[in-house]
Design a protein around this motif. Structure first.
Motif, PDB file in Angstrom:
ATOM      1  N   GLU A  52       0.811  -1.222   0.000  1.00 49.78           N
ATOM      2  CA  GLU A  52       0.000   0.000   0.000  1.00 49.78           C
ATOM      3  C   GLU A  52       0.846   1.273   0.000  1.00 49.78           C
ATOM      4  O   GLU A  52       0.451   2.294  -0.544  1.00 49.78           O
ATOM      5  CB  GLU A  52      -0.889  -0.015   1.246  1.00 49.78           C
ATOM      6  N   ASP A  53       2.032   1.199   0.602  1.00 50.55           N
ATOM      7  CA  ASP A  53       2.893   2.376   0.687  1.00 50.55           C
ATOM      8  C   ASP A  53       3.770   2.565  -0.552  1.00 50.55           C
ATOM      9  O   ASP A  53       4.619   3.448  -0.595  1.00 50.55           O
ATOM     10  CB  ASP A  53       3.772   2.307   1.935  1.00 50.55           C
ATOM     11  N   GLY A  54       3.567   1.715  -1.572  1.00 49.26           N
ATOM     12  CA  GLY A  54       4.315   1.878  -2.812  1.00 49.26           C
ATOM     13  C   GLY A  54       5.640   1.152  -2.872  1.00 49.26           C
ATOM     14  O   GLY A  54       6.391   1.299  -3.844  1.00 49.26           O
ATOM     15  N   ILE A  55       5.961   0.367  -1.846  1.00 48.99           N
ATOM     16  CA  ILE A  55       7.210  -0.399  -1.857  1.00 48.99           C
ATOM     17  C   ILE A  55       6.989  -1.716  -2.600  1.00 48.99           C
ATOM     18  O   ILE A  55       6.010  -2.424  -2.349  1.00 48.99           O
ATOM     19  CB  ILE A  55       7.704  -0.682  -0.420  1.00 48.99           C
ATOM     20  N   ALA A  56       7.884  -2.023  -3.551  1.00 55.26           N
ATOM     21  CA  ALA A  56       7.778  -3.248  -4.341  1.00 55.26           C
ATOM     22  C   ALA A  56       8.616  -4.360  -3.708  1.00 55.26           C
ATOM     23  O   ALA A  56       9.716  -4.108  -3.205  1.00 55.26           O
ATOM     24  CB  ALA A  56       8.239  -2.992  -5.768  1.00 55.26           C
ATOM     25  N   TYR A  57       8.074  -5.573  -3.751  1.00 55.28           N
ATOM     26  CA  TYR A  57       8.758  -6.757  -3.220  1.00 55.28           C
ATOM     27  C   TYR A  57       8.838  -7.818  -4.313  1.00 55.28           C
ATOM     28  O   TYR A  57       7.953  -7.909  -5.165  1.00 55.28           O
ATOM     29  CB  TYR A  57       8.003  -7.329  -2.018  1.00 55.28           C
TER      30      TYR A  57
END
Length: 464
Positions: A52-57
């Protein structure tokens, strides 16, 4: 009425190595994941999700560093040969090739390859400003950086306008800009980019494809589909299995060709099959059908659009597949999902193996609360989905409509109902009666009250 809340989670099923787990083991049914996400994408033996915070995994399986080309977008020092569990993508390369902190991402497109191949792939990310980033194999210029050098980390692509969507094929990339233009790079050997027969490849984004006013696109392994704002669909690239809904005797289509479908609202490409969603919720398909992925009850390829046999004629609102997938998913209302096609590793999520020629129901269990499936992405070996909780307002009071008495009104007037009035207080919050009221009016008020709200005061408390 019900409103879709911001809380969206994701699901995983199929081959476990796609999420860094044991190679060869399978998740047989959709498995709910606790992370709150805004996008997910299933690649060949790897998976991306964006929180949700825009961090990609990213997570995935690397056969060997000797052949690995960088599609996971992580520095090699952070990776191992074999299974890699989910890691966050902390940094990217800017237009100048300098290392900078990752921006806030909103969309991801995982790499496409053969099911047993974890090497020659590339991946794409889009950030909140519409900037595009690519990583991985680049032997045909598919990373759009003007060179043929592979990248281990995502690097920004130079484009004239912000991007809204992209497609990743085997060795090409297509990018939809907010202007409705489509830019492509990488291989055009089969006409994947629609640049004509004289262009073999391009390493810089090219838009001489004649496409305009495009609102949706999707890439198969070696072809692309494009939907314009009139509901017309165009396609170019490999047509070996008539995935462009017309026979060309196996010859590729090197310029975007109008397909034999009209009034389409969404397009989705599988590996060598095409799907078209209509406004009435019905779906057509064409192309390869060796695994039953056209959903028409046969294993026969089709060079014309065939109707997908949706159970109960359910109205479909989304289609999910992927450029390395021979499976397809049809999303109806809320969590009603049907699947067809390849299923040798439980990638349909139905608890059994074996290809399905008719769409069958996929059940999503063990999710907290009601949810709505919003996206499904599949690869050759596994599938991921997003579901968002449906938040229904919980009444804080009894739904019984309560009479309101206006003390200034005529005491003989009948109580009027106010539909927006909701009692929330204790019985002391009941309408008070002015001394000027005739006590004989009281009994006409009480019977309409919900019994649990009846005043507990004795009659002696009434006005004299």
């Amino acid at each position: 009425g019900p409103t879709i809340g911001p809380k969206c989670h994701w699901w995983y099923w199929g081959g476990e190595e796609g999420r860094g787990d044991v190679v060869g083991e399978n998740q047989e049914l959709p498995d709910w994941q606790p992370e709150e996400v805004i996008d997910v994408s299933a690649g060949s033996r790897h998976t991306f999700y964006i929180e949700e915070d825009g961090i990609a995994y990213v997570s995935g399986f690397i056969e060997s560093f000797y052949s690995y080309q960088g599609h996971l977008g992580m520095p090699r020092r952070n990776l191992i040969e074999g299974q890699n569990e989910f890691m966050s993508i902390e940094n990217v390369l800017n237009l100048d090739g300098q290392l900078v902190p990752s921006p806030e991402f909103i969309k991801v497109y995982a790499g496409a390859g053969a099911p047993g191949d974890s090497r020659d792939m590339h991946s794409v990310l889009i950030d909140v400003d519409g900037n595009v980033y690519t990583t991985g194999n680049n032997d045909m210029g598919q990373l759009c950086h003007g060179d043929l050098e592979q990248k281990d980390m995502f690097q920004q692509v130079e484009l004239p306008f912000p991007a809204v969507a992209a497609g990743v094929g085997l060795d090409f990339t297509i990018i939809l800009l907010e202007t409705g233009q489509v830019y492509g790079c990488g291989s055009n050997e089969n006409g994947e980019l629609g640049l004509g027969s004289n262009v073999q490849f391009t390493s810089t984004p090219e838009n001489k494809n004649g496409l305009k006013n495009i609102v949706d696109l999707s890439s198969g392994l070696n072809f692309g589909l494009y939907l314009d704002d009139t509901g017309t669909v165009f396609g170019s690239g490999s047509n070996l299995f008539s995935q462009l809904c017309e026979s060309t005797d196996g010859d590729p289509v090197d310029r975007p060709m109008e397909l034999a479908v009209k009034g389409v609202t969404a397009v989705e490409a599988g590996r060598e099959s095409s799907y078209f969603l209509y406004e009435n919720g019905s779906v057509d398909s064409c192309g390869r059908n060796d695994e039953g992925q056209l959903g028409d009850g046969t294993f026969v390829d089709s060079d014309t659009p065939v109707k997908v046999d949706i159970p109960q004629n359910s109205r479909i609102r989304e289609i999910g597949s992927g450029p390395s997938s021979q499976s397809v998913f049809f999303i109806a209302e809320e969590d009603l999902v049907y699947a067809a096609g390849q299923n040798y590793r439980y990638q349909l999520g139905i608890g059994d193996i074996g290809s399905e020629v008719f769409p069958v129901l996929v059940e999503f269990e063990d999710s907290p609360g009601r949810h709505e499936i919003t996206k499904i992405s599949s690869s050759g070996t596994h599938t991921v989905a997003i579901s968002c909780l449906i938040i229904t307002e919980t009444p804080t009071s009894y739904p019984t409509l309560m009479p309101t008495v206006n003390p200034t009104s005529d005491p003989t007037a009948s109580p009027t109902y106010n539909p927006t009035f909701e009692p929330t207080g204790e019985p002391t919050g009941l309408p008070t009666v002015s001394p000027t009221f005739n006590p004989t009016m009281l009994p006409t008020i009480n019977p309409t009250f919900n019994p649990t709200f009846e005043p507990t005061v004795e009659p002696t408390g009434l006005p004299t």
